[in-house]
Design an enzyme around this catalytic site. Structure first.
Site, PDB file in Angstrom:
ATOM      1  N   SER A  40       0.832  -1.248  -0.062  1.00 53.89           N
ATOM      2  CA  SER A  40       0.029  -0.034   0.056  1.00 53.89           C
ATOM      3  C   SER A  40       0.732   1.148   0.131  1.00 53.89           C
ATOM      4  O   SER A  40       1.678   1.331  -0.916  1.00 53.89           O
ATOM      5  CB  SER A  40      -1.085  -0.124   1.120  1.00 53.89           C
ATOM      6  N   ASP A 156      -5.686  -3.579  -2.700  1.00 57.26           N
ATOM      7  CA  ASP A 156      -4.905  -3.284  -1.622  1.00 57.26           C
ATOM      8  C   ASP A 156      -4.016  -4.591  -0.974  1.00 57.26           C
ATOM      9  O   ASP A 156      -4.749  -5.624  -0.545  1.00 57.26           O
ATOM     10  CB  ASP A 156      -5.532  -2.496  -0.369  1.00 57.26           C
TER      11      ASP A 156
END
Length: 283
Positions: A40, A156
């Site tokens: 991320s 993600d």
């Protein structure tokens, strides 16, 4: 002979800007980074630095961000693929690095972690387009649309590996330094802006998952740095200078231990640094 150091950079929205401070402080101490793996925001910061090893460019990208660069009204949509078409900060990074930079051409070996939407499996991106890989790693569901790479739909990476210490170890690192910026749940309803609140709720929900998973993954690290970022929110990109300083501060506290374990000479300390090390010993 000095050992090879790898950085595992975790997710955490704006709190991940502390990673910049960690990198800057290691550079000041003349401690080279041999490998980087990120999830991320850690993939975004790590990917930019890995591309060319330029901390000045890395810092400038985030210090010069405007509010419109983070939550651009023109990109708000009402479709099934998310509230935003793409992650605006990744678009900003693409303008700086270019859209054709390849992971395998990075100055520092780099890996980005994403999650396969269909299977829930971890996907480690080690080749191909750098910006696409970063975009996939930061694609928080609903807030940002997933990214298709090599026939896989990716989102993600925090759902599977929030601080990829194991991955950077597998890359060849002798000493793994993990940077964990995860935190407790925040009261996102205090945010008066509904779009920011939606993003914050999703991000903080992910932080709960990340916290639980990270407890096990961090066992793979030799050193775990936890910058003091609990008072910051996932959307506080306007606090970039303070977040970067938080990363610098925690790294300075650990620099003696990092040098001891890796075999690099310890930089000379100022009297103030010696005093702070005395009253705040690392453990």
């Amino acid at each position: 002979m000095p050992k090879k150091i790898g950085l595992a950079l975790g997710g955490g929205g704006a709190k991940g800007l502390a990673h910049i401070g960690v990198i800057k402080e290691l550079e000041r101490a003349n401690i080279p980074i041999s490998y980087i793996a990120g999830t991320s925001m850690g993939a975004l910061v790590g990917g930019v630095y890995a591309a060319n090893g330029d901390t000045r460019q890395l810092e400038d990208i985030f210090l010069n961000l405007q509010k419109k660069d983070i939550f651009p009204v023109s990109k708000i949509i009402r479709k099934r693929d998310g509230v935003f078409r793409n992650h605006a900060i990744v678009d900003h990074v693409a303008e700086t690095l270019g859209t054709d930079h390849l992971i395998e051409k990075c100055k520092i070996p780099f890996r980005a972690v994403a999650t396969d939407v269909r299977t829930g499996d971890e996907v480690v991106l080690n080749s191909g387009n750098l910006v696409q890989a970063v975009n996939a790693s930061v694609a928080l569901p609903i807030a940002f649309k997933p990214i298709e790479i090599a026939g896989k739909i990716l989102m993600d990476g925090g759902f599977v590996n929030p601080v990829p210490a194991d991955i950077v170890r597998d890359m060849g690192a002798d000493i793994v330094i993990a940077v964990d910026v995860s935190s407790r749940w925040n009261n996102v309803y205090e945010d008066p802006h509904p779009i920011h609140s939606l993003y914050s709720m999703l991000a903080n929900a992910l932080s709960v998952i990340e916290y639980q998973i990270a407890k096990h993954v961090l066992e793979k690290a030799d050193i775990v740095l936890r910058p003091n970022v609990l008072s910051f929110g996932w959307t506080h990109f306007h606090e970039a200078p303070a977040l970067i300083r938080a990363g610098e501060s925690v790294t300075r506290l650990w620099i003696s231990e990092i040098c001891r374990r890796s075999g690099y000479p310890e930089p000379k300390k100022t009297p103030l640094e010696k005093f702070m090390e005395f009253i705040l010993p690392v453990s």
